[in-house]
Scaffold this motif. Structure first.
Motif, PDB file in Angstrom:
ATOM      1  N   PRO A   1      44.488  39.444  52.858  1.00  0.00           N
ATOM      2  CA  PRO A   1      44.583  40.450  51.818  1.00  0.00           C
ATOM      3  C   PRO A   1      44.509  40.170  50.442  1.00  0.00           C
ATOM      4  N   THR A   2      45.369  39.151  50.252  1.00  0.00           N
ATOM      5  CA  THR A   2      45.389  38.678  48.574  1.00  0.00           C
ATOM      6  C   THR A   2      43.834  38.361  48.425  1.00  0.00           C
ATOM      7  N   LEU A   3      43.077  37.537  48.979  1.00  0.00           N
ATOM      8  CA  LEU A   3      41.681  37.033  48.683  1.00  0.00           C
ATOM      9  C   LEU A   3      40.921  38.420  48.620  1.00  0.00           C
ATOM     10  N   GLN A   4      40.950  39.199  49.712  1.00  0.00           N
ATOM     11  CA  GLN A   4      40.159  40.355  49.716  1.00  0.00           C
ATOM     12  C   GLN A   4      40.327  41.245  48.173  1.00  0.00           C
ATOM     13  N   THR A   5      41.650  41.348  47.638  1.00  0.00           N
ATOM     14  CA  THR A   5      41.678  41.881  46.452  1.00  0.00           C
ATOM     15  C   THR A   5      41.090  41.118  45.338  1.00  0.00           C
ATOM     16  N   LYS A   6      41.246  39.856  45.548  1.00  0.00           N
ATOM     17  CA  LYS A   6      40.457  39.071  44.210  1.00  0.00           C
ATOM     18  C   LYS A   6      39.016  39.161  44.230  1.00  0.00           C
ATOM     19  N   PHE A   7      38.528  39.134  45.551  1.00  0.00           N
ATOM     20  CA  PHE A   7      37.323  38.997  45.702  1.00  0.00           C
ATOM     21  C   PHE A   7      36.511  40.457  45.362  1.00  0.00           C
ATOM     22  N   LEU A   8      37.364  41.454  45.706  1.00  0.00           N
ATOM     23  CA  LEU A   8      36.814  42.706  45.291  1.00  0.00           C
ATOM     24  C   LEU A   8      36.571  43.046  43.776  1.00  0.00           C
ATOM     25  N   ARG A   9      37.392  42.440  43.152  1.00  0.00           N
ATOM     26  CA  ARG A   9      37.211  42.492  41.622  1.00  0.00           C
ATOM     27  C   ARG A   9      36.317  41.742  41.167  1.00  0.00           C
ATOM     28  N   PHE A  10      35.869  40.675  41.716  1.00  0.00           N
ATOM     29  CA  PHE A  10      34.650  39.817  41.289  1.00  0.00           C
ATOM     30  C   PHE A  10      33.448  40.557  41.756  1.00  0.00           C
ATOM     31  N   LEU A  11      33.626  41.430  43.040  1.00  0.00           N
ATOM     32  CA  LEU A  11      32.212  42.255  43.199  1.00  0.00           C
ATOM     33  C   LEU A  11      32.130  43.268  42.316  1.00  0.00           C
ATOM     34  N   GLN A  12      33.021  43.938  41.699  1.00  0.00           N
ATOM     35  CA  GLN A  12      32.966  44.879  40.869  1.00  0.00           C
ATOM     36  C   GLN A  12      32.643  44.379  39.387  1.00  0.00           C
ATOM     37  N   GLU A  13      33.128  43.397  38.898  1.00  0.00           N
ATOM     38  CA  GLU A  13      32.869  42.738  37.504  1.00  0.00           C
ATOM     39  C   GLU A  13      32.388  41.592  37.373  1.00  0.00           C
ATOM     40  N   GLN A  14      31.915  40.960  38.430  1.00  0.00           N
ATOM     41  CA  GLN A  14      31.593  39.811  38.417  1.00  0.00           C
ATOM     42  C   GLN A  14      32.309  38.656  37.406  1.00  0.00           C
ATOM     43  N   ASN A  15      33.552  38.899  37.478  1.00  0.00           N
ATOM     44  CA  ASN A  15      34.479  38.045  36.676  1.00  0.00           C
ATOM     45  C   ASN A  15      35.548  37.777  37.672  1.00  0.00           C
ATOM     46  N   PHE A  16      36.080  36.341  37.224  1.00  0.00           N
ATOM     47  CA  PHE A  16      37.587  35.855  37.878  1.00  0.00           C
ATOM     48  C   PHE A  16      38.072  34.821  37.111  1.00  0.00           C
ATOM     49  N   GLU A  17      39.219  34.443  37.418  1.00  0.00           N
ATOM     50  CA  GLU A  17      39.838  33.177  36.828  1.00  0.00           C
ATOM     51  C   GLU A  17      40.169  32.243  37.867  1.00  0.00           C
ATOM     52  N   ARG A  18      40.047  31.178  37.512  1.00  0.00           N
ATOM     53  CA  ARG A  18      40.448  30.056  38.464  1.00  0.00           C
ATOM     54  C   ARG A  18      41.939  29.920  38.509  1.00  0.00           C
ATOM     55  N   VAL A  19      42.128  29.484  39.797  1.00  0.00           N
ATOM     56  CA  VAL A  19      43.629  29.370  40.445  1.00  0.00           C
ATOM     57  C   VAL A  19      44.476  28.431  39.497  1.00  0.00           C
ATOM     58  N   GLY A  20      45.620  29.152  38.827  1.00  0.00           N
ATOM     59  CA  GLY A  20      46.262  28.495  37.751  1.00  0.00           C
ATOM     60  C   GLY A  20      45.640  28.518  36.146  1.00  0.00           C
ATOM     61  N   GLY A  21      44.638  29.360  35.973  1.00  0.00           N
ATOM     62  CA  GLY A  21      43.753  29.358  34.753  1.00  0.00           C
ATOM     63  C   GLY A  21      43.810  30.740  34.304  1.00  0.00           C
ATOM     64  N   GLU A  22      43.588  30.901  32.935  1.00  0.00           N
ATOM     65  CA  GLU A  22      43.757  31.993  32.261  1.00  0.00           C
ATOM     66  C   GLU A  22      42.329  32.612  31.791  1.00  0.00           C
ATOM     67  N   ARG A  23      41.445  31.721  31.583  1.00  0.00           N
ATOM     68  CA  ARG A  23      40.239  31.899  30.899  1.00  0.00           C
ATOM     69  C   ARG A  23      39.346  32.772  31.923  1.00  0.00           C
ATOM     70  N   THR A  24      38.763  33.776  31.589  1.00  0.00           N
ATOM     71  CA  THR A  24      37.755  34.644  32.554  1.00  0.00           C
ATOM     72  C   THR A  24      36.551  33.979  32.420  1.00  0.00           C
ATOM     73  N   ILE A  25      36.166  33.928  33.787  1.00  0.00           N
ATOM     74  CA  ILE A  25      34.614  33.297  33.953  1.00  0.00           C
ATOM     75  C   ILE A  25      33.749  34.445  34.259  1.00  0.00           C
ATOM     76  N   HIS A  26      32.521  34.550  33.781  1.00  0.00           N
ATOM     77  CA  HIS A  26      31.515  35.522  34.226  1.00  0.00           C
ATOM     78  C   HIS A  26      30.316  34.752  35.224  1.00  0.00           C
ATOM     79  N   VAL A  27      30.010  35.040  36.425  1.00  0.00           N
ATOM     80  CA  VAL A  27      29.230  34.560  37.066  1.00  0.00           C
ATOM     81  C   VAL A  27      28.003  35.393  37.745  1.00  0.00           C
ATOM     82  N   ASP A  28      26.944  35.087  37.460  1.00  0.00           N
ATOM     83  CA  ASP A  28      25.730  36.099  38.140  1.00  0.00           C
ATOM     84  C   ASP A  28      25.535  35.315  39.268  1.00  0.00           C
TER      85      ASP A  28
END
Length: 443
Positions: free
Chosen positions: A245-272
């Motif tokens: 469930p936790t990874l589903q939530t984080k992956f859903l955000r990536f699908l919506q925004e194409q953005n994420f942060e690394r584990v333990g990181g604060e910088r938002t990374i954009h990936v196409d």
């Protein structure tokens, strides 16, 4: 053993080398000059040519170049009593395998020839294996269902839409995903595979999104994730229903925004990255049971492609089996293998609950355990024949012998490509089978 050609204008050297290599079991031909050697090359293919460097009319170097033009797969070793660095360099540039200096002992030349033949054998094996693997049997399907799937997949590949592949385990969803990438405009960029079943939640999160140094025990340095590695390309998430469930939530955000942060990181990374996901579970049922997020399901379910099981595309069983046999035969040093009619009947009759993966394992087993010149029924797993027994056991106990025979003949005919094949499986001749068909009214 190998086919060797000895070329030398000194008769004693020719005879000595010919006698020696024939004693080792090789097939040997000899020539006293380049012209004779070229004539022999026109008659047969040699694995290795052992030629003198200095000869009248056509030198060993000239012969080497002619051999590489006529038979590029033949290995060539040059012999010379006038060794120079320049000659050696020129010979290697022209394609010689090695360069030996006279005088040499028979043991020395045997060692050089054995080493060359070993390398040549490995090269030929790799070439044959690569040729077999390069074919794409799934993409040349005779099944209408598979043809429709491939047509839709090719059309969908031209877009960036998320694709969900469904179907039983072992049907080849990973092959379809890779082909979608090859058909897309992203084909020159990475194709990254993530198997969601093989890692714990912490490790899978790190695998997908990357981590920063110190984010968890063992994180000794910053590490980019698989999504970053796929930037500009495609990501294939196999068995996505296993995301927590936790990874589903984080992956859903990536699908919506194409953005994420690394584990333990604060910088938002954009990936196409284009997402192709797969599951052998019914995601509708997983959503209904609250095991899979509904909003994530609808994000994934833009284009859904169901890969049919092997039992629904029986037209493809034999082409797939032959393709897998070609690969297994090369890997196990049995090139040119084929299936006996009985093995062919068994392969087409079986329902293959494990799909292409089970077919691959069955053929690998047959290639290893074969005792004749072809793959016979006895070389295949017993499970292929137990199913037929179980099917017959399902006939009511009160059935007459005629009813049992009719049911069995109808089943074998349905699984056979020709009357001859069905007759061989049943152990009767074609005329008898034809009469039984008329008697029982089997179309």
């Amino acid at each position: 053993m190998a086919k060797l050609l000895i070329v030398d204008d000194e008769r004693n050297i020719r005879r000595s080398l010919t006698t020696f290599f024939e004693s080792l079991g090789h097939v040997v031909r000899a020539a006293e000059n380049g012209a004779q050697a070229v004539a022999l090359l026109a008659e047969m293919q040699f694995d290795l040519v052992l030629t003198d460097y200095k000869m009248a009319e056509m030198s060993g170097l000239e012969l080497l170049r002619e051999i590489k033009r006529r038979a590029p797969e033949s290995l060539v070793i040059l012999m010379t009593a006038y060794a120079t660095v320049e000659n050696a360099v020129e010979a290697m540039k022209s394609g010689a395998y090695d360069y030996v200096t006279k005088p040499f002992s028979l043991e020395q030349i045997q060692h050089t020839v054995d080493r060359a033949l070993h390398v040549g054998s490995l090269t030929a094996e790799n070439r044959a294996l690569r040729s077999a693997i390069d074919e794409e049997p799934l993409l040349d399907s005779k099944s209408p269902a598979m043809q429709r799937l491939l047509e839709t997949a090719r059309q969908a590949a031209a877009s960036d839409a998320t694709i969900l592949l469904t179907g039983e385990s072992g049907t080849g969803k990973n092959v379809i995903a890779r082909q979608i990438h090859r058909w897309s405009r992203r084909q020159s960029k990475p194709f990254v595979v993530v198997n969601c079943t093989t890692l714990s939640e912490e490790l899978l999160e790190s695998e997908l999104f990357g981590h920063m140094r110190g984010a968890f025990t063992g994180a000794v340095k910053d590490k980019p994730g698989r999504l970053e590695a796929a930037n500009g390309g495609s990501v294939f998430l196999d068995e996505i229903a296993d995301l927590t469930p936790t990874l589903q939530t984080k992956f859903l955000r990536f699908l919506q925004e194409q953005n994420f942060e690394r584990v333990g990181g604060e910088r938002t990374i954009h990936v196409d990255a284009r997402i192709v996901a797969a599951s052998n579970r019914d995601l509708d049922s997983e959503v209904a049971a609250h095991h899979f997020r509904e909003d994530l399901y609808y994000r994934l379910n833009v284009i859904t492609l169901r890969v049919p099981p092997l039992r629904e595309r029986r037209e493809d069983i034999l082409p797939l089996a032959q393709w897998l046999l070609n690969i297994a035969a090369v890997r196990n040093s049995h090139p040119g293998l084929a299936f006996s009619p009985g093995a062919t009947a068994a392969l087409t009759r079986y329902r293959w609950p494990g799909n292409v993966r089970e077919l691959r394992n069955a053929i690998e087993r047959g290639t290893v355990l074969m005792r004749g010149e072809t793959i016979a029924p006895d070389d295949l797993p017993d499970s292929l024949f137990h199913e037929s027994t179980e099917a017959l056991a399902g006939i009511p106990n009160a059935a007459s012998l005629d009813e049992v025979e009719r049911e069995h003949i109808a089943r074998v005919l349905g699984a056979s490509a020709t009357l001859e094949e069905a007759a061989e499986t049943l152990g009767i001749n074609v005329t008898t089978l034809w009469r039984k068909r008329r008697r029982y009214g089997i179309e």
